[in-house]
Write an enzyme that holds these catalytic residues in place. Structure first.
Site: not given
Ligand code: DAT
Ligand code: MG
Length: 149
Positions: A126, A112, A9, A49, A115
């Site tokens: 994807e 974080n 990212k 997303y 991805h």
């Molecule tokens: P991952 O990236 O571990 O698959 P995810 O699919 O649940 O996690 O969410 C996608 C992204 O969205 C994640 O990398 C960071 C952001 N995200 C998730 N939960 C969030 C939150 N509570 N607040 C802010 N950003 C969030």
């Molecule tokens: Mg995810």
């Protein structure tokens, strides 16, 4: 052969962690079959997303992903989807285990770093969303017999 989609990212690129991420996956024994740096369009970020479109963080997440360049990658190997998720670590870097990418380098969920596809079907979707077939290169690791029995 199993493939997964990983994206460093904007924060990972700005923090000069591109080499570190690639190093970890290469050292593990996975094969890089697609790689490109790109500025992501809003349309692509929203499609990527899509499952989160009703979540409160969706808009901010899309704005972040399109704010600066990312590095999109496809990695190949037996079990690579689940294994790459382990190498990446839990979504929240504060709870991600030390030794994982997020656990070693991150402090907040909205930054974080990387991805990774969460399942084989997600990975197929994807990979097809981010890469054209001709951008992917199938090749054999010469050290294959030293990695696989
Ligand atoms: P991952 O990236 O571990 O698959 P995810 O699919 O649940 O996690 O969410 C996608 C992204 O969205 C994640 O990398 C960071 C952001 N995200 C998730 N939960 C969030 C939150 N509570 N607040 C802010 N950003 C969030
Ligand atoms: Mg995810």
């Amino acid at each position: 052969m199993e493939r997964t989609f990983l994206m460093i990212k904007p924060d990972g690129v700005q923090r000069n962690l591109v080499g570190e991420v690639i190093k970890r996956l290469e050292a593990k024994g996975f094969t890089l079959v697609g790689l490109k740096m790109m500025k992501v369009s809003r349309e692509l970020a929203e499609k990527h997303y899509d499952v989160h479109k009703e979540r409160p963080f969706f808009q901010g997440l899309v704005e972040f992903i399109i704010s600066a360049p990312v590095v999109a990658m496809v990695w190949e190997g037996d079990g690579v989807v689940a294994s790459a998720r382990k190498i990446i670590g839990a979504t929240n870097p504060l709870t991600a285990e030390p030794g994982t990418i997020r656990g070693d380098y991150g402090v907040s969920i909205g930054r974080n770093l990387i991805h990774g596809s969460d399942a084989i079907e997600t990975a197929q979707r994807e990979v097809a969303l981010w890469f054209k077939e001709e951008e992917l290169v199938s090749w054999e690791l010469a050290i294959g017999p030293w990695l696989y029995e």
